[in-house]
Design a protein around this motif. Structure first.
Motif: not given
Lengths: 150, 77, 150, 77
Positions: A21-42
């Protein structure tokens, strides 16, 4: 406003264009990504299930609420379903607005709301088993995995 | 009735047609389904419900033709 | 770690790739964008000047400090120089880490530090004049534009 | 000596060679440049300084061959 539940790969670039948007000075993009461990487990991979029509309805309600609350110029919320490998993107939340602080605050607020109330579920698959995760990760270790409950 | 995630796996289906009597609530319909699929019973304490794609309480009235969904604790993102 | 001061267009996608890591569950990308107004005045375009070698040194120091402080897996800081039109991206800050909250906190911290101490300057050009902006926008109306000072 | 942004425009140059006497400080060199370019004087109260690409104080000693930069309040991002 771009809202979508899809089994196709998600793109940060598409979300950035959607909130431009021409009125926007800031854009924020979040990506949730699959990680290789969760709670210490592969983790081998994840499988996402969703109630797509209701999920899109909730995502749109969240985006509209955030737009009013934080004065957003643009907002995009995309969630992927199906099998996702390590490194793939499950969630994209993009916002645009006048200034940086609001862009970060609005983005985090939306991600938290998505995890709290959008009907989507993930199954963790390990080399030796699998399990549907119930409840948002934000609960962390407060909530034991279903397999550890009585 | 729509089932997702662990509930769909436990029941072996994602969709059920359930008859609805006059004045019945979400709770009544759920109990009828759990009676037929007892493997769903352990999930009941943490369930939420959606009626026609909106979150609904257990005591909400269910009209014939409605879409009721059992919603386990969500874990998207 | 990707650090760059350049007069070529910046890409969110390049930054996302630069911070990718199998251990990261969250990626946050901020884009600073040229908006069509500032302090109520219509902006035609901006011109950025920089001390490139020192700017990259400061950006790297900020990225390293953020990596230690927030436990980042990846970090990219890119700043563009030269003439930028409305809608073009002047700054990209991308981070990856385990969880969403840290990704938002780290990103905002880096953007604030960039604006506080990286030797880059912008000139606002309006239809009827121009002015070098001195000091970060975060000071807002506390700091009058140079033209309004005695 | 390196000049940027408004300073470069006011002085009409981005780069100056300035002789350095023994024991001279950042302040001494700056004063010599401002004496030659009085149009820079109004900027002095808000200036910061970089010596060989690191922020430096006004009383830092300047060795011959160093790169000194006048840094107006930054406004990047």
């Amino acid at each position: 406003m771009l809202i979508r539940v899809t089994d196709a790969p998600l793109s940060a670039e598409e979300a950035a264009w959607a909130v431009a948007s021409p009125a926007a000075g800031a854009v924020n993009i979040f990506l949730g990504v699959v990680r290789n461990t969760n709670r210490g487990r592969a983790v081998s991979h994840l499988v996402y299930d969703a109630y797509p029509s209701m999920a899109e309805k909730e995502m749109r309600a969240i985006a509209e609420e955030a737009t009013a609350r934080f004065g957003l110029e643009g907002c995009a919320v995309l969630h992927r379903t199906g099998r996702l490998e390590i490194g793939e993107t499950s969630l994209v939340v993009a916002v645009s607005c006048g200034h940086r602080r609001e862009s970060y605050e609005a983005g985090l607020w939306i991600v938290n709301e998505v995890k709290r109330r959008v009907p989507v579920w993930k199954k963790e698959v390990w080399e030796d088993g699998e399990e549907w995760i119930e409840g948002p990760e934000s609960l962390g270790m407060q909530q034991a995995p279903a397999s550890m409950r009585p | 009735m729509l089932l997702f995630a662990s509930l769909a796996e436990r029941a072996g289906t994602r969709r059920l047609e359930v008859p609805v009597g006059e004045g019945e609530t979400v709770r009544d319909i759920r109990d009828r389904v759990v009676a037929r699929f007892p493997q769903l019973a352990p999930a009941v304490p943490t369930l939420m419900y959606a009626l026609n794609e909106e979150y609904a309480r257990e005591d909400a009235a269910v009209a014939a033709g409605s879409t009721l969904a059992l919603i386990p604790p969500v874990s998207g993102g």
